[in-house]
Enzyme design. Structure first.
Site, PDB file in Angstrom:
ATOM      1  N   HIS A   7      -8.628 -13.385  -0.791  1.00  0.00           N
ATOM      2  CA  HIS A   7      -9.540 -14.529  -0.770  1.00  0.00           C
ATOM      3  C   HIS A   7     -10.364 -14.627  -2.045  1.00  0.00           C
ATOM      4  O   HIS A   7     -10.475 -13.666  -2.804  1.00  0.00           O
ATOM      5  CB  HIS A   7     -10.472 -14.466   0.449  1.00  0.00           C
ATOM      6  CG  HIS A   7     -11.358 -13.261   0.509  1.00  0.00           C
ATOM      7  ND1 HIS A   7     -11.072 -12.140   1.259  1.00  0.00           N
ATOM      8  CD2 HIS A   7     -12.547 -12.995  -0.076  1.00  0.00           C
ATOM      9  CE1 HIS A   7     -12.048 -11.246   1.137  1.00  0.00           C
ATOM     10  NE2 HIS A   7     -12.949 -11.738   0.325  1.00  0.00           N
ATOM     11  N   HIS A  79     -16.971 -13.201  -5.969  1.00  0.00           N
ATOM     12  CA  HIS A  79     -15.904 -12.233  -6.216  1.00  0.00           C
ATOM     13  C   HIS A  79     -14.572 -12.796  -5.761  1.00  0.00           C
ATOM     14  O   HIS A  79     -14.519 -13.844  -5.100  1.00  0.00           O
ATOM     15  CB  HIS A  79     -16.175 -10.895  -5.488  1.00  0.00           C
ATOM     16  CG  HIS A  79     -16.114 -10.955  -3.988  1.00  0.00           C
ATOM     17  ND1 HIS A  79     -17.228 -11.134  -3.190  1.00  0.00           N
ATOM     18  CD2 HIS A  79     -15.077 -10.875  -3.124  1.00  0.00           C
ATOM     19  CE1 HIS A  79     -16.873 -11.139  -1.914  1.00  0.00           C
ATOM     20  NE2 HIS A  79     -15.555 -10.990  -1.845  1.00  0.00           N
ATOM     21  N   GLU A 130     -13.069  -7.248  -5.034  1.00  0.00           N
ATOM     22  CA  GLU A 130     -13.038  -6.486  -3.786  1.00  0.00           C
ATOM     23  C   GLU A 130     -11.592  -6.028  -3.566  1.00  0.00           C
ATOM     24  O   GLU A 130     -10.651  -6.787  -3.825  1.00  0.00           O
ATOM     25  CB  GLU A 130     -13.479  -7.398  -2.628  1.00  0.00           C
ATOM     26  CG  GLU A 130     -13.468  -6.728  -1.267  1.00  0.00           C
ATOM     27  CD  GLU A 130     -13.906  -7.684  -0.147  1.00  0.00           C
ATOM     28  OE1 GLU A 130     -14.202  -8.868  -0.431  1.00  0.00           O
ATOM     29  OE2 GLU A 130     -13.941  -7.241   1.016  1.00  0.00           O
TER      30      GLU A 130
HETATM   31  N1  CMX Z   1     -20.131 -10.954 -10.538  1.00  0.00           N
HETATM   32  C1  CMX Z   1     -20.218 -10.370 -11.753  1.00  0.00           C
HETATM   33  N2  CMX Z   1     -21.053  -9.325 -12.020  1.00  0.00           N
HETATM   34  C2  CMX Z   1     -21.815  -8.866 -11.016  1.00  0.00           C
HETATM   35  C3  CMX Z   1     -21.768  -9.423  -9.723  1.00  0.00           C
HETATM   36  C4  CMX Z   1     -20.893 -10.520  -9.503  1.00  0.00           C
HETATM   37  N3  CMX Z   1     -20.800 -11.096  -8.311  1.00  0.00           N
HETATM   38  N4  CMX Z   1     -22.624  -8.758  -8.921  1.00  0.00           N
HETATM   39  C5  CMX Z   1     -23.193  -7.794  -9.678  1.00  0.00           C
HETATM   40  N5  CMX Z   1     -22.709  -7.859 -10.946  1.00  0.00           N
HETATM   41  C6  CMX Z   1     -23.044  -6.970 -12.061  1.00  0.00           C
HETATM   42  C7  CMX Z   1     -24.545  -6.745 -12.186  1.00  0.00           C
HETATM   43  O1  CMX Z   1     -25.117  -7.712 -13.022  1.00  0.00           O
HETATM   44  C8  CMX Z   1     -24.590  -5.346 -12.777  1.00  0.00           C
HETATM   45  O2  CMX Z   1     -24.359  -5.420 -14.162  1.00  0.00           O
HETATM   46  P1  CMX Z   1     -25.134  -4.434 -15.172  1.00  0.00           P
HETATM   47  O3  CMX Z   1     -24.516  -3.072 -14.933  1.00  0.00           O
HETATM   48  O4  CMX Z   1     -24.841  -4.997 -16.507  1.00  0.00           O
HETATM   49  O5  CMX Z   1     -26.568  -4.503 -14.767  1.00  0.00           O
HETATM   50  C9  CMX Z   1     -23.389  -4.646 -12.159  1.00  0.00           C
HETATM   51  O6  CMX Z   1     -22.499  -5.680 -11.755  1.00  0.00           O
HETATM   52  C10 CMX Z   1     -23.717  -3.787 -10.963  1.00  0.00           C
HETATM   53  O7  CMX Z   1     -24.426  -4.600 -10.048  1.00  0.00           O
HETATM   54  P2  CMX Z   1     -25.659  -4.080  -9.222  1.00  0.00           P
HETATM   55  O8  CMX Z   1     -26.072  -5.177  -8.275  1.00  0.00           O
HETATM   56  O9  CMX Z   1     -26.688  -3.505 -10.121  1.00  0.00           O
HETATM   57  O10 CMX Z   1     -24.982  -2.842  -8.471  1.00  0.00           O
HETATM   58  P3  CMX Z   1     -25.035  -2.414  -6.995  1.00  0.00           P
HETATM   59  O11 CMX Z   1     -24.366  -1.075  -6.955  1.00  0.00           O
HETATM   60  O12 CMX Z   1     -26.396  -2.554  -6.407  1.00  0.00           O
HETATM   61  O13 CMX Z   1     -24.138  -3.499  -6.269  1.00  0.00           O
HETATM   62  C11 CMX Z   1     -22.101  -4.698  -5.875  1.00  0.00           C
HETATM   63  C12 CMX Z   1     -22.782  -3.454  -6.399  1.00  0.00           C
HETATM   64  C13 CMX Z   1     -21.832  -5.644  -7.034  1.00  0.00           C
HETATM   65  C14 CMX Z   1     -20.790  -4.235  -5.289  1.00  0.00           C
HETATM   66  C15 CMX Z   1     -22.975  -5.418  -4.780  1.00  0.00           C
HETATM   67  O14 CMX Z   1     -24.091  -6.010  -5.384  1.00  0.00           O
HETATM   68  C16 CMX Z   1     -22.207  -6.538  -4.093  1.00  0.00           C
HETATM   69  O15 CMX Z   1     -22.214  -7.691  -4.516  1.00  0.00           O
HETATM   70  N6  CMX Z   1     -21.552  -6.175  -3.018  1.00  0.00           N
HETATM   71  C17 CMX Z   1     -20.669  -7.122  -2.367  1.00  0.00           C
HETATM   72  C18 CMX Z   1     -21.096  -7.462  -0.981  1.00  0.00           C
HETATM   73  C19 CMX Z   1     -20.097  -8.418  -0.422  1.00  0.00           C
HETATM   74  O16 CMX Z   1     -19.660  -9.381  -1.042  1.00  0.00           O
HETATM   75  N7  CMX Z   1     -19.678  -8.151   0.799  1.00  0.00           N
HETATM   76  C20 CMX Z   1     -18.714  -9.051   1.415  1.00  0.00           C
HETATM   77  C21 CMX Z   1     -17.913  -8.479   2.508  1.00  0.00           C
HETATM   78  C22 CMX Z   1     -16.986  -9.572   2.936  1.00  0.00           C
HETATM   79  C23 CMX Z   1     -16.288  -9.378   4.239  1.00  0.00           C
HETATM   80  O17 CMX Z   1     -16.886  -8.922   5.227  1.00  0.00           O
HETATM   81  O18 CMX Z   1     -15.124  -9.790   4.250  1.00  0.00           O
END
Ligand code: CMX
Length: 138
Positions: A7, A79, A130
């Site tokens: 997705h 993502h 993801e």
């Molecule tokens: N796109 C691009 N870059 C991104 C981003 C995105 N969506 N989200 C975060 N980043 C970048 C940040 O800017 C950061 O960059 P720097 O290192 O330069 O500061 C880096 O990635 C790390 O991000 P963070 O928020 O500081 O790190 P965390 O460990 O706190 O978070 C992350 C990691 C990105 C995996 C988390 O914020 C996240 O988005 N998790 C996904 C949750 C999600 O979508 N769950 C859905 C489940 C769906 C389902 O149930 O099917």
């Protein structure tokens, strides 16, 4: 091994409004909203023949998706998700190639109970990716 595209995920400020807009303008129907407590998101899927569109809104202030909305108040692509046949093997293979799979290795699951993990955006050309293990391999 990567086996396909699951997705593309869009974070929206208002899930009901987003579902309504996709229906009215594009004739796309989303399924019923579900909550993934672990991930802090409420989501709905538009199921297409070859992949899904995932719409997400945060369910709590410390949701990672809330952080994204702070930076992008109107929402946007958050993502995309690739299917893998074996999450642990993929994590290991990617680490061996120098790509960071985020998290401490403790299991994360999508709303269907399938195992998931996220690759650091800087290690996939700037996009958050993801990885999702098929249910049969869970
Ligand atoms: N796109 C691009 N870059 C991104 C981003 C995105 N969506 N989200 C975060 N980043 C970048 C940040 O800017 C950061 O960059 P720097 O290192 O330069 O500061 C880096 O990635 C790390 O991000 P963070 O928020 O500081 O790190 P965390 O460990 O706190 O978070 C992350 C990691 C990105 C995996 C988390 O914020 C996240 O988005 N998790 C996904 C949750 C999600 O979508 N769950 C859905 C489940 C769906 C389902 O149930 O099917």
């Amino acid at each position: 091994m990567i086996t396909g595209l699951s997705h593309v995920s869009i974070v929206v400020p208002d899930l009901a409004a987003a579902v309504d807009r996709l229906q009215r303008v594009y004739g796309l129907t989303a399924d019923a909203p579900q909550v993934n407590e672990q991930q802090g998101v409420r989501l709905a899927y538009v199921v297409l023949p070859n992949a899904k569109i995932e719409l997400m809104e945060p369910t709590r202030p410390d949701s990672p998706v809330a952080k994204f909305l702070e930076k992008n108040p109107n929402g946007g692509i958050h993502h995309f998700c690739l299917n893998v046949d074996d999450l642990d093997a993929s994590r290991q293979a990617l680490a061996g190639n120098g790509a960071r799979v985020l998290g401490d290795g403790s299991p994360q699951h999508n709303v269907h109970g399938e195992r998931i993990a996220f690759v650091h955006p800087k290690d996939f050309l700037g996009a958050l990716v993801e990885l999702e293990q098929h249910r049969s391999g869970t």
